[in-house]
Write an enzyme that holds these catalytic residues in place. Structure first.
Site, PDB file in Angstrom:
ATOM      1  CE1 TYR A 158      -4.178  -1.763   0.339  1.00 61.98           C
ATOM      2  CE2 TYR A 158      -2.723  -3.358   1.374  1.00 61.98           C
ATOM      3  CZ  TYR A 158      -3.934  -3.047   0.783  1.00 61.98           C
ATOM      4  OH  TYR A 158      -4.884  -4.009   0.626  1.00 61.98           O
ATOM      5  CD  GLU A 159      -0.820   6.169  -2.702  1.00 60.65           C
ATOM      6  OE1 GLU A 159      -0.315   6.060  -3.813  1.00 60.65           O
ATOM      7  OE2 GLU A 159      -1.634   7.052  -2.411  1.00 60.65           O
ATOM      8  CB  SER A 160      -0.162   4.011   3.765  1.00 59.87           C
ATOM      9  OG  SER A 160      -0.454   2.622   3.733  1.00 59.87           O
ATOM     10  N   GLY A 161       2.903   2.763   2.826  1.00 59.30           N
ATOM     11  CA  GLY A 161       4.166   2.221   3.312  1.00 59.30           C
ATOM     12  C   GLY A 161       4.090   0.786   3.797  1.00 59.30           C
TER      13      GLY A 161
END
Lengths: 270, 313
Positions: A65-68
């Site tokens: 996920y692009e949140s990390g």
């Protein structure tokens, strides 16, 4: 499975879904992930598709996920890419430089899942503006990670909830995330890593781009859809693949998993 | 007084914002879905700061609120919506209809923003990234430029450093010396903090320096990068603090209706910001049942062994 209806509270789900049901789009998208390894998923239908694919076809599928968050193992449905449920029990939580720089730009993401307001024949995506960008009719969310994901993920799968002339115009109003075709034309000296959009799933069928510098063509048509409807809803003269086929119905097992375990409250299944 | 007390960076939020945020400043408020510094943003509104440039990768409800309060004249950002919770109508009114006035926007992709903070934090003139080839973004924002790779790899897009006058972040805990520990989604907070000329950190808990020193790898922002530590329980609400409380998803969804109506959003700000003397009063006013529903069950991490020298005999 004998009983094709399941009762949950006062709602009855049918395991016999049609192409008008969100379950149809999700199962179609999940099948596209067979053979893939590391997938950058966004919220909404991609979240469901990745989860279903991991349970059904690819146990080693790694959700990024692009949140990390890398290697998410959520205990419940995530309401957003930064949901705490994605963090607990995950394999790694990276900062943004590590996630976008090392994981994505470093070439470790096989598939990026993106949504878009507009997609054109080359797989250029617009998530920024409808109308003139300097004086927009509609201010859309903008790039977020979309421009970065398009440039560096191995390939991109797009899910559209509409198939009409506004979603599939001849030319996008603004190009947030360019295909390699456009990158080569406008910035010939800037190297580009990704293939760009490989697959667009719409409520009428599946468009594919078999060639990195080629255009989208109709590869699958959903059961009960007429060609005329597809062509009338597409803003360019859409080519039809030589191997065109009719999309298979989702299996009842897949539908049951979606309805009963993955999204029982129909948070994204709407 | 011991050295530890002399070096304390503890202060209250009113003092920190009053001292470090000036009208016309460039202020970064970071937190990617998690640890969003809502309390600090509200204090900026309450103190009637004006003409701010706000830098925030994901302008969400907090930015919508600060826009409606008339605090922001310029926004530097990469995603102009509230994730799954939908549109930010105050922002859209400013951009689409110039209502009540136009908003200056400087736009990047997420990675572009991260690279900008990284460049400023490391004192570099620019930072290269493999995005933007063929995109319309460089046309929209002429600060996204191309340079020639001096090692023969063609051309590459670069972004300029972003050095905020003040960076504000929220974290789980810190000691009074200013060593800040956070876990869960940490976004670009470390880069943004090192990029800022001044740094305010609000925290759920102030812990003893011994607690910090028992797990130094969890300190993402060390004391030397921090100017103010503010003890501010619930300071990220309605976003969340991993391990402390969860996101108020219901409020996020309610925001669509609030922000769609210009009168409603302004009366919301009157009630929940201007009429609240501080964050403690706000948290007191949050419905008990709602707050209880956001509490999380415990899930401890396994301990690691940092080791120490064996005692000498």
């Amino acid at each position: 499975m004998n009983n094709i209806n399941t009762v949950r509270g006062d709602v009855t789900d049918s395991l016999e879904v049609t192409r008008f049901d969100a379950e149809f789009l999700v199962t179609v998208a999940a099948r596209e992930l067979a053979g893939k390894r590391r997938v950058f998923a966004g919220v909404g239908l991609p979240t469901l598709a990745v989860d279903l694919a991991q349970r059904r076809f690819e146990p080693n599928l790694e959700m990024v996920y692009e949140s990390g968050v890398c290697g998410a193992h959520p205990e419940g449905l995530a309401e957003g890419i930064a949901d705490s449920v994605l963090v607990s029990g995950s394999e790694s939580v990276l900062n943004m430089q590590a996630l976008f720089g090392y994981v994505l730009q470093g070439g470790n993401v096989d598939v990026g899942f993106l949504g878009a307001a507009q997609v054109d024949r080359w797989g250029n995506l617009n998530t920024s503006f409808i109308g003139d960008p300097k004086n927009p009719k509609v201010r859309l969310p903008g790039s977020g990670g979309a421009a970065d994901i398009m440039a560096s993920a191995g390939e991109i799968i797009v899910i559209l909830r509409r198939h009409d002339l506004s979603a599939l115009p001849a030319e996008v109003d603004f190009c947030t995330s360019p295909s390699p075709v456009r990158a080569r034309e406008k910035d010939p000296n800037v190297p580009v890593n990704g293939f760009g959009v490989s697959t667009v799933i719409t409520p009428l069928g599946i468009l594919r781009r078999p060639d990195r510098y080629g255009e989208l063509e109709l590869a699958e048509i959903f059961p009960g859809v007429e060609f005329d409807e597809v062509h009338a809803g597409t803003g360019w003269d859409l080519k039809v693949s030589e191997n065109l086929r009719t999309t298979a119905q989702p299996s009842q097992e897949d539908v049951a998993l979606l309805q009963q375990q993955i999204d029982p409250d129909r948070f994204y299944l709407r | 007084m011991t050295d530890l007390q002399v070096n304390s960076k503890l202060m209250d939020l009113t003092t920190a914002v009053d001292r470090f945020v000036q009208d016309g400043d460039c202020v970064a408020l970071e937190g990617f879905g998690h640890l969003i510094p809502f309390a600090a943003g509200h204090e900026i509104i309450r103190q009637n700061k004006r003409n701010l440039t706000v830098c925030r990768m994901t302008p969400d409800l907090l930015t919508d609120q600060m826009l409606a309060a008339g605090v922001i004249t310029r926004l530097v950002a990469s995603f102009f919506a509230s994730g799954s919770a939908g549109s930010l109508y105050e922002l859209r009114r400013r951009v689409e209809d110039h209502d009540p006035e136009p908003l200056e926007v400087e736009e990047y992709s997420h990675y572009g923003m991260v690279c900008r903070y990284q460049a400023a934090a490391a004192g570099l003139p620019f930072y290269p990234l493999r995005s933007y080839a063929g995109s319309d973004l460089p046309q929209l924002n002429t600060d996204i430029r191309k340079v020639t790779d001096p090692y023969g790899g063609g051309e590459i897009y670069v972004v300029p450093p972003l050095q905020p006058d003040v960076t504000i972040v929220h974290a789980q805990r810190a000691d009074h010396l200013g060593n800040v520990q956070m876990w869960g989604i940490v976004g670009a907070q470390q880069e943004a903090a090192f990029a800022g000329k001044k740094v305010i950190v609000t925290v759920e808990e102030v812990v003893d320096p011994e607690v910090v020193r028992s797990d130094p790898n969890r300190t993402l922002i060390p004391s030397h990068a921090v100017d103010a530590i503010v003890h501010c329980p619930g300071g990220a609400y309605p976003s969340y603090a991993q391990g402390y409380y969860d996101r108020d998803n219901l409020f996020y969804r309610d925001w669509t209706a609030i922000s769609r109506d210009p009168k409603l959003i302004r009366s919301w700000i009157d009630r929940w910001v201007y009429n609240m003397p501080d964050r403690a009063a706000y948290m007191e006013a949050v419905d008990d049942e709602r707050w209880a529903s956001l509490q999380v069950a415990t899930k401890m991490s396994g301990a690691v062994n940092y080791g120490q020298r064996q005692p000498q005999h």
